[in-house]
Design an enzyme around this catalytic site. Structure first.
Site, short mmCIF file in Angstrom:
data_model
loop_
_atom_site.label_atom_id
_atom_site.label_comp_id
_atom_site.label_asym_id
_atom_site.label_seq_id
_atom_site.Cartn_x
_atom_site.Cartn_y
_atom_site.Cartn_z
N TYR A 92 0.81 -1.21 0.00
CA TYR A 92 0.00 0.00 0.00
C TYR A 92 0.85 1.27 0.00
O TYR A 92 1.71 1.46 0.86
CB TYR A 92 -0.88 -0.01 1.24
CG TYR A 92 -1.95 1.03 1.28
CD1 TYR A 92 -3.13 0.87 0.56
CD2 TYR A 92 -1.80 2.17 2.04
CE1 TYR A 92 -4.14 1.82 0.61
CE2 TYR A 92 -2.80 3.13 2.09
CZ TYR A 92 -3.96 2.95 1.38
OH TYR A 92 -4.95 3.89 1.43
N SER A 187 1.54 -7.73 1.84
CA SER A 187 0.57 -6.77 2.36
C SER A 187 -0.51 -6.50 1.30
O SER A 187 -1.19 -7.44 0.89
CB SER A 187 1.28 -5.49 2.79
OG SER A 187 0.43 -4.71 3.58
N GLN A 188 -0.68 -5.28 0.82
CA GLN A 188 -1.65 -5.04 -0.25
C GLN A 188 -1.34 -5.94 -1.44
O GLN A 188 -2.25 -6.49 -2.08
CB GLN A 188 -1.63 -3.58 -0.69
CG GLN A 188 -2.51 -3.29 -1.88
CD GLN A 188 -2.35 -1.86 -2.40
OE1 GLN A 188 -3.10 -0.98 -2.02
NE2 GLN A 188 -1.36 -1.63 -3.25
N ASP A 273 1.62 -9.00 13.98
CA ASP A 273 1.29 -8.04 12.93
C ASP A 273 0.12 -7.17 13.38
O ASP A 273 -0.99 -7.65 13.57
CB ASP A 273 0.93 -8.82 11.66
CG ASP A 273 0.87 -7.94 10.41
OD1 ASP A 273 0.65 -6.73 10.55
OD2 ASP A 273 1.06 -8.48 9.32
N HIS A 302 4.43 -6.33 10.99
CA HIS A 302 4.03 -6.43 9.59
C HIS A 302 5.21 -6.67 8.63
O HIS A 302 4.98 -7.03 7.46
CB HIS A 302 3.26 -5.18 9.19
CG HIS A 302 2.51 -5.30 7.91
ND1 HIS A 302 1.66 -6.35 7.63
CD2 HIS A 302 2.47 -4.52 6.81
CE1 HIS A 302 1.15 -6.21 6.43
NE2 HIS A 302 1.62 -5.11 5.91
#
Lengths: 322, 322, 322, 322, 322, 322
Positions: A92, A187-188, A273, A302
């Site tokens: 992101y 992640s994203q 996370d 994360h």
């Protein structure tokens, strides 16, 4: 850092009910069909990146709405025969950056197609270069609530479509092996990986790391930080919008894509996370239909496994291809 | 809180050179001309707000590009004769909210037109309702760098145009006195106020509070918080974009509008303002061409004078109108 | 983020007086002579890293006190002829990580020797693997005050010696061009780069990025964060130790090494750097004796130019070698 | 923001046992009787506030101990007949501000009496103007532990008494309908609302928003922020005072007032409220004796429904009065 | 931590003009005369503290307004002859704590009288036990703005008077040498020390550490934290109160007391003190009339010299007494 | 502050299974035997501390590996007969400071031996003076992971051995009663107290306050702050080291020492302790073999009972000795 979600034992069997709209498959079939009315129009030009072991091309294609989406294609100079491909999606806020930032896949013998995320690319790294000519509505700064009032206008409808088109782009390029295209991202990028795995039936493998965009309802309740909390703050302002917003999100939930994904997969999850809480990751992992395995990082936030997970992926995918 | 900018004595005489493009006036003349090719198309419908002393209408008009922009028009029920008007613009991230949130101007005998800021309205309050169907490019979350690569695509080109059109809307509405239209707003609303005062030659008065969007070059150097630091972070990623970005911003700098503004004005400034540092406010104030006065709040951060300044504005404007 | 140091104009001519002990050169001559009493004892074994374009060897050598220091040597598989070399030093708290994390230099045609920093490697990344069997004394957590009571026992005496030995190691390895060894590193790695450039007379080039360990006296006064503030906190406890501590640090100040460094250099500096304030970087840069140039990142904190600076270095060094 | 208290399902049925002293009713009967030995001595003078739709009077009366307590009375100019009344109490740290800050009730056809909170009014807004000539003892900064050693000296004994006297003041004023007096307030104002509803038997309605001062024992255990944590810190210093402090607080707990309150009520609660955790609100709501309803804001912190809840209250109260 | 005030060189000669009211001396003469109309009424009872080397008495006396003020008197058991005395005042928010917390002065051969600060004692440590039965007005939480509207009602009028009375108490107690009474304290205690030194003409010595309550005007401008910022926030709410508030504070400014103080003094100052910035300390130090010396802690925040300064004081005072 | 661990009721019966290596006793027997091969070599020299009621000696002895460990011995001047002894260990990061900082035990009639913690003493207070000439490996800044790869090299092996040697030192000194030696300390000092109580069979009493170093496995999962989180971060980097690290820690866990400790004990615990969560303290307390009691501080964070607990300890120990 400390644990703030379910215990490892609870996570291993966590299979929550996640809302799925009746027309989920129709929505995505229509969306992809619409995108395919535009010619893919792949363009590739060499870059002047100062590397000798790899060659980097500036690739673009027609994504959602025919909008131009950019990518870097990095291939080993020493390659012989059609290369297996890894299509990578970004975290992101980041962009594809300057050419050459990610050399690992190409150094390991893969063609590597790194897709820009439309509209993003100004929050970290060295930037993105792809616009997104659509109305975000009265949105919270960021992308999580852009067009959230309707599934048809929601931001990730366009991004997930771009991702499917990126796979099609990879398959169309000369010297790449269309039968051995895998997808990955953290992640994203992990969330986009799951969506792509749910939408493209014949991928070779999917490797989502600490994936975002899973089990939105729980994520909004337990995540205290961006980007999930963009949704929280939007709903804190638009106090009556809860039902409509979560209906929209149900078309984009990684859990619903996981239920449809059949490619062999290697997940990763980090038990501390705070951005993508492990229960939201396991909600997708435990619903995943293909052969699945997961790397668990017990003490990481994360950042997850970092470069260690990259090495793990390369080794795992090479074994699978062998 | 503490002071972190120039001293009061230095501020009083602070007149920095702020970059101004040669075609500043042409750019804005063209922009407004283009907007006026769209019919203003003012629509006004009554709301069901539960108030008896005031009446609130849901007003919309064609802003930049003919895009629909929403506003609330609040008028005192007891009014006789054409009302003097105050057009108000909003702070960053907010929307026009639910009808009735701001009753002070109408209670004091004014018609009050509260303009939504396109794309915004999901960061505080009870929301905005106006979209912005344009490409933000690869922007930092927020609005400060949306389309910043070119003055023609920059976000505030559309917002400032909307504001000029809002004044035209006010002048077109029945029961309102087109010769006595004033503008006001705090923070971003103060920046829009300055732009409007620079673009509309015959306003009655302008009342910018702790205005934002002034002297961008200095603001980026000294402000440590959002929204100015959205620009800083964008430039931290797009490392070569400094020159182009500041060229774009020069078309939107409140100092350049202040140099053209002739309406009598009442500014406010807070000496401990970390978001809109006082030197950036004085850069505009000291350049302002019309009759000017300023309320100085010595111990406030960006909240400035709060409701006290609102009372001050009402009293000041009533005197001016008397 | 905002600027919090001298202006760009002041920085360009900033040449402060930095304390230098009379026996600076003798101290270092003795230190290096002592280290050279130990056989360099270079060992190199291949790793199983899953890359095909590069080959990675696990290299170690005898550093200060004969202590074993680890490194990765990464070379392009396609190399022909003796390779130019880049020796890289690491940022504070990091380690050499798992093999393969940095592939850019090797992909660009260089041999790349990445030296572990003794005792460090557990604060970020995937770890370091080199111990430091010496007494840190009653030190503040971290490395900045380890052995600070005496130049002979100070932590960086050992690290800088290791760095010189790493250059000697590079020169001793087969297939590497001993006449074209350059050094680089960011932050702490930039400080070690400067020390090496001051201690090794015939380097090809030096590329310190946002270097740490420069002008300690000013750094302690103006830097609000770790690692410089480890020194501040140490002195806040050991209230009488100021004179002795700064005497020790004067043997390790990057400014004093810069005054002796003759290799052509490319610095980088970030004007919003809170960790290594730009004035401390310019103190070294303006004192540097060799041909010098500097990349200035106007809107970045300590991340500086990031991957963009890496590309800049590769291009710059290739030109220099051409 | 995230949820950090019981789930919505648990909250709906949460009915904890909250300590109640045997002489609770006697304590309050004596307290009010004592206050009533002072003549109420209502004084009202017009203000010069620049509004035409409403008229604002500066009202004061004899509160606890006969101490002078200030308020603003705002009434619609266009009123005919005796007006229904809303008495409003303030959030922690605020004051009645400058006249005219709250116009909504008067614009909706109500008389609005806004009571200053003694001693407070210097933490936000534009200030309060009422002193509190009593000994706070060795208290933690703030009001939560002022006089906490004994119920007789506790700060809120005086404030709650003032609130009852404010209702009596409203009933005594000409043009106001003594049979239709309602009470409201947010946060601390919500806590005072509950106390007033428990102490005044014949109120028309009570509208506490995100009320503070409920279920102190649990609040101290789970709330991490001011003002509840003033109590925590006091007890962290006065380590043996727990029993006595909670005995004192039991005379002031909103749950005990709710058990006695009979006026129809509209609560609000925010499920992500960190300052007044939702379980403490539901402890009072579920104990409330009158007809009750509650607005639940699922994604808000302590701001709750904001202006949306104000509109909801006005509509709700108008229906009730119709 | 970093320096954020004037340089050491500037501090050494910093002599700002600080406002002093014309009737400063009359105000304090009247205040002390009024206090002395109450009998000092010293009471002393032994405590059961479990120490054998010292004896601790619970002492109280009539302070301002005849209000009871508590203290601990700690004396060495082995004492012969009348003891020199140190009267100590406390830092902001603390109390005299449980008996025995401070044994150093008594162990060094002094009688030590530790005065409680009225109203305080619940923010750190083990508590205070002295009330303050006066009206704080609509004050910001804390003590800095309690009664600030008038010098006659300001909180520190009572505290400084208590301090003078504490010295009188010390002089009245058997076994203590009334001719050798010194005063000390850190932070707020340092401010009270200065006030006492300015109000009591024949003290033996004064030892203020990192004193608070000096040069309020500058302190409010540059200090970013409590307690000075209580004043800032008060003025941020009471926007018109600046002139009156600073007039009140001018009667209590340590600089004005320093101009009248004749006892030999040992100050301390910390150059990284964010709570009591060094320039405010030097403003008092450079104005001090008696023989003066100062310990400078170059790398400390508000903790200053800590126990090291305590040892320094004991040694210094013993030399002076020898 | 708020509670964030088990409830008081759960804590009272919390008896988790904590890993214990089979050779725990052998490991420690060997370690102590090895240490005892070095002559204890106690040295004691008077200091010039300016106190008359107590005398302070600078004591040192041969700790682990024969390394020199420093301490202060403070004794009452008025003592007659052999004194009971309290050996005290320090909190994390602190040192023995300047002589005289802790006078309470000596004033209460005890000999007080305050042991420096090797390597520490530069994070708070006035410093430590004892080095630690051993290899910390590639450790996270701090001491928690120094040498963690093996029990033989782990930092606390040396510290706990020093502590046992400190007891032996106390027993060897003239004028001290070797049969009445107790141990105490807060936080890390409490953890060392537990280790000493488990390793020295015939102590008189043990008084651990809010002890650290207990139930590492749970601590790492639930503690969010240093020092426990040093371990978390180490494991976040060295991703495969979990098993080995926890094996090492099992030799140093306070729970395992508590299971062996027979001296009468007085614990303290704070229920809002975020640094040493109460469940980790109760894990040790409920496993403790000797007569045990515990002071519970319900509203304190890691400061626990502060000086109040010190008084409680003195009274308790005096009763035990009577």
């Amino acid at each position: 850092m400390a644990r703030a979600d379910l215990s490892p034992e609870e996570l291993a069997v966590y299979r929550p009910t996640v809302a799925e709209p009746e027309d989920f498959d129709a929505f995505w079939a229509d969306t992809l069909a619409e995108a395919r009315t535009h010619d893919l129009d792949v363009r590739a030009t060499p870059t002047a990146a100062p590397f000798e072991a790899v060659s980097i091309q500036d690739v673009s294609f027609a994504g959602f709405g025919g909008d131009r989406v950019n990518a870097w294609l990095t291939t080993p100079v020493a390659a012989t025969g059609d290369l297996p491909v890894v299509v990578e999606f970004l975290g992101y806020g980041g962009g594809r950056e300057l050419p050459g930032v990610h050399l690992h896949w190409a150094n390991a013998g893969f063609a590597h197609l790194l897709m820009d995320t439309r509209g993003q690319g100004s929050a970290w790294g060295t930037g993105g270069h792809t616009g997104d000519p659509h109305d975000y509505g009265a949105h919270h700064p960021g992308f999580m609530t852009a067009g959230i009032a309707d599934p048809a206008t929601y931001y990730y409808r366009r991004v997930f479509t771009d991702a499917v088109r990126a796979v099609e782009t990879a398959r169309s390029l000369p010297g790449l092996d269309a039968t051995r295209v895998s997808v990955t991202g953290g992640s994203q990028g992990g969330g986009i990986t799951l969506a792509t795995a749910g939408l493209v039936p014949d991928l070779f493998a999917a490797m989502p790391d600490v994936p975002f965009l899973c089990h939105f309802r729980r994520a909004v309740d337990i995540a205290d930080t961006n980007p999930y909390s963009e949704i929280t703050r939007y709903l804190a302002i638009h106090r009556g919008a809860e039902q409509q917003a979560f209906r929209t999100l149900s078309y984009f939930d990684g859990v619903n894509f996981a239920k449809r994904a059949k490619a062999t997969t290697l997940f990763s999850v980090a038990l501390m996370d705070k951005i993508c809480p492990p229960s939201t990751v396991y909600a997708a992992y435990n619903a995943y239909q293909g052969d699945r395995s997961i790397e668990v990082y017990g003490f990481n936030d994360h950042e997850g496994g970092g470069f260690g997970q990259k090495l793990r992926q390369i080794t795992w995918l090479k074994s699978l291809l062998a």
